[in-house]
Motif scaffolding. Structure first.
Motif: not given
Length: 334
Positions: A166-167, A180-184, A215-216, A223-226
């Motif tokens: 989300d910008p 392959d396990r980056i979460f933010g 979160p993403l 970046a995929r939103p969760l």
């Protein structure tokens, strides 16, 4: 000092507490807690970004530094070149600077070294001061380019820059046990609205509050939103931590008295834990014990809750001491 993130570095015999939007970082003796060193940013007028990150050798620490706030021009590329933060590598004990490189983003904050020790992944808020900001009034940040940057640790070379999902929201904290396990976790700062129907987050600055911000997980180069189907619960994600053995990521949402548990491979929500139902309000700090057996959670001006790592069952709540506020925690031993 406005402290924020802390790390412990046994090989160097010190802990390090970094200032947040402040000009002080300190190191302290792990046994006595006596002050060992106190330093200012490497560049005049710059501020520290909040999180000291231990490097693999155990004797150096990476600390983000932020350029002086200046309104954006509308040219994102030029603003990135002009206002990008720096990552300063320092000796852990003396905090003397050794080297530095760009964060390749605006207002860097949290950082993580990947498990293979090859990369540093940086959460860049992507914001700056608004052109119409009024001195003495609550400041809503102008979000320009939130992003995670992946940097080769040995050279400081930019490997990739991934824009936030989300910008319009800041990217604040992340975990990166592997690429392959980056979460933010993100934050959307809004003016406080008395009587708006929800509890105001006590960690928010005066006159401000937090609105939901998803979160993403970074999948490929996106970046995929969760939690999109539970967006109202995703209000002020704060601490985020990984349990590689269980391949899961935990995030605290203090404004919702909630901990979310995500699957490391898919990003799917495994579980939502209502900490208020267990006896702890406003969960902020979060850390896995060194033996991997327990999660520790601190409440805003409350106690410490312990959860079993295998099933997240409540193991206990220690009411005292209760002198921590907004930020994060580390655990030296179980």
């Amino acid at each position: 000092m406005r402290g924020h993130g802390v790390t412990l570095m046994p090989a160097a015999g010190v802990g390090i507490l970094a200032g947040m939007e402040g000009d002080t970082v300190v190191s302290f003796d792990l046994e006595t807690l006596d002050l060992v060193a106190m330093v200012r940013p490497a560049r005049p007028g710059w501020l520290f970004g909040g999180h000291p990150i231990p490097l693999p050798d155990g004797r150096h620490v990476a600390v983000a530094e932020r350029a002086p706030a200046d309104p954006a021009t509308g040219d994102t590329g030029a603003d990135l070149a002009r206002l990008a933060g720096r990552v300063v590598i320092r000796d852990a004990a003396s905090l003397a600077p050794v080297s530095d490189f760009s964060s390749y983003g605006l207002r860097p904050h949290d950082m993580q070294v990947t498990g293979d020790h090859r990369h540093l992944v940086i959460a860049n808020y992507g914001s700056t001061v608004a052109a119409d900001a009024v001195a003495g009034q609550p400041v809503i940040p102008h979000v320009v380019a939130p992003c995670a940057t992946i940097v080769e640790l040995s050279s400081g070379r930019l490997v990739d820059r991934i824009a936030g999902a989300d910008p319009a929201v800041e990217l604040r904290h992340l975990v990166a046990p592997s690429l392959d396990r980056i979460f933010g976790v993100t934050a959307r700062v809004v003016p406080a609205a008395p009587g708006a129907g929800s509890e105001r987050d006590p960690a928010a600055e005066p006159g401000l509050d937090y609105a939901p911000a998803l979160p993403l997980k970074i999948v490929g180069r996106q970046a995929r939103p969760l939690m999109a189907d539970q967006a109202d619960l995703a209000r002020h994600g704060l601490s985020i931590a990984a349990n590689p053995a269980a391949d899961e990521i935990l995030v605290t949402f203090p404004a919702r008295h909630l901990i979310a548990v995500f699957d490391g491979a898919t990003g799917n929500t495994r579980k939502l834990i209502r900490t208020d139902a267990l006896g702890l309000h406003w969960p902020c700090g979060l850390a896995l014990s060194p033996d991997g057996g327990s999660w520790y959670v601190t409440g805003y001006w409350e106690g410490i809750m312990t959860l079993r790592a295998d099933n997240h069952a409540l193991a206990g709540i220690a009411a005292l001491p209760a002198w921590w506020g907004h930020s994060h925690m580390v655990v030296a031993g179980a």
